[in-house]
Design an enzyme around this catalytic site. Structure first.
Site, PDB file in Angstrom:
ATOM      1  N   GLU A   1       0.747  -1.185   0.091  1.00 14.79           N
ATOM      2  CA  GLU A   1       0.053   0.047  -0.169  1.00 14.79           C
ATOM      3  C   GLU A   1       0.906   1.019  -0.016  1.00 14.79           C
ATOM      4  O   GLU A   1       1.842   1.237   0.666  1.00 14.79           O
ATOM      5  CB  GLU A   1      -0.777   0.112   1.269  1.00 14.79           C
ATOM      6  CG  GLU A   1      -1.722   1.236   1.201  1.00 14.79           C
ATOM      7  CD  GLU A   1      -2.467   1.065   2.743  1.00 14.79           C
ATOM      8  OE1 GLU A   1      -3.777   1.918   2.592  1.00 14.79           O
ATOM      9  OE2 GLU A   1      -2.091   0.569   3.651  1.00 14.79           O
TER      10      GLU A   1
ATOM     11  N   LYS B   1      -9.947   1.735  -2.165  1.00 18.59           N
ATOM     12  CA  LYS B   1     -10.126   1.117  -0.899  1.00 18.59           C
ATOM     13  C   LYS B   1     -11.215   1.561  -0.350  1.00 18.59           C
ATOM     14  O   LYS B   1     -11.843   3.014  -0.127  1.00 18.59           O
ATOM     15  CB  LYS B   1      -8.721   1.723   0.216  1.00 18.59           C
ATOM     16  CG  LYS B   1      -8.873   1.288   1.425  1.00 18.59           C
ATOM     17  CD  LYS B   1      -7.587   1.998   2.125  1.00 18.59           C
ATOM     18  CE  LYS B   1      -7.536   1.299   3.515  1.00 18.59           C
ATOM     19  NZ  LYS B   1      -6.151   1.853   4.296  1.00 18.59           N
TER      20      LYS B   1
ATOM     21  N   CYS C   1      -5.233  -2.990   2.994  1.00 24.60           N
ATOM     22  CA  CYS C   1      -5.004  -2.962   4.246  1.00 24.60           C
ATOM     23  C   CYS C   1      -6.305  -3.138   5.233  1.00 24.60           C
ATOM     24  O   CYS C   1      -6.522  -4.054   5.290  1.00 24.60           O
ATOM     25  CB  CYS C   1      -4.416  -1.625   4.421  1.00 24.60           C
ATOM     26  SG  CYS C   1      -3.352  -1.353   6.074  1.00 24.60           S
TER      27      CYS C   1
END
Length: 259
Positions: free
Chosen positions: A42, A109, A143
């Protein structure tokens, strides 16, 4: 083809220094002899400095995007990793997926890390994506998405989950445990790619980059606190055979996600 060769890159990201990070990664990627998919952590070009305006890139252009295109062509592989991009005066944490022919896809995300105030600077994604290599279906995640199993629930529409992260050492046990759990509950291979080193906010990261099989076993993993590239060729025929012998997904509850 039923196989997929994955190179997962665990690196120490230099805070907000795109040029240094890209140069470091380019040198390390030269050690990869052959891969279908190269996965970077990331925000691999800057670190998780979402409150700094200088780090964002234009959408599907700019220094980092062009570097990814070049590396994809050079290594004849899909290259993937997340980058902060501009979005209506704010940002998106965008997971790019770039093929050697220049074809580009992305996943933004969905779950923003509230503890780190990501939601104050970044717009959340609004769609779940599945990409393909060699007719193998791959779900991208970033994440904090890892903590939300409904978002990654396998609707019998993917075979491999890839999660790229800046996951801190203080919550490392959760990273290892959740990657394993996502593999078992979804009957998929899981690729977790994390960074190492201290970031510009004094947050430390120990890595934990690994590839898990559908039984939740780590079949290859990087050394903690080391910059390292791990590689593995996975066989989807093995996964299909396991699903046939233990057809758990057919008994999964139906549900609807509202965005």
């Amino acid at each position: 083809m039923s196989t997929l060769t994955i190179a997962a890159v665990q690196t120490n990201i230099q805070w907000l220094d795109k040029a240094k990070n890209l140069a470091n990664l380019a040198e390390r990627l030269d050690s990869i002899k052959s891969a279908d998919l190269i996965v970077l952590p990331e925000t691999f070009s800057t670190g998780f400095g979402m409150d700094d305006e200088a780090i964002q890139e234009p959408q599907q252009s700019g220094m980092v995007y062009e570097w990814m295109q070049q590396q994809s062509i050079k290594h004849n592989a899909v290259i993937a990793g997340s980058v902060f991009v501009e979005d209506a005066g704010r940002k998106r944490n965008r997971f790019y997926w770039i093929y050697p022919n220049g074809e580009t896809y992305f996943y933004d995300k969905r779950h923003l890390f509230r503890l780190g105030h990501e939601e104050q600077y970044v717009n959340p994604g609004t769609s779940r994506e599945v990409f393909e290599i060699n007719q193998i279906r791959i779900l991208p995640q970033v994440c904090y998405d890892l903590r939300f199993p409904v978002w990654s629930r396998n609707r019998q529409d993917y075979d491999v989950m890839v999660n790229v992260a800046n996951w801190p050492i203080m919550r490392r046990d959760a990273w290892d445990t959740l990657l394993k759990a996502r593999a078992m509950e979804n009957q998929v291979f899981v690729v977790g790619v994390n960074r190492v080193g201290l970031d510009g906010k004094n947050v430390d990261h120990s890595g934990g980059t690994a590839i898990y099989d559908f039984l939740g076993r780590a079949i290859v993993s990087a050394e903690d606190n080391q910059q390292q590239i791990i590689q593995m060729t996975i066989d989807i025929d093995e996964l299909k055979a396991f699903r046939q012998s233990y057809p758990m997904l057919k008994d999964a509850d139906d549900f609807e996600i509202k965005i």
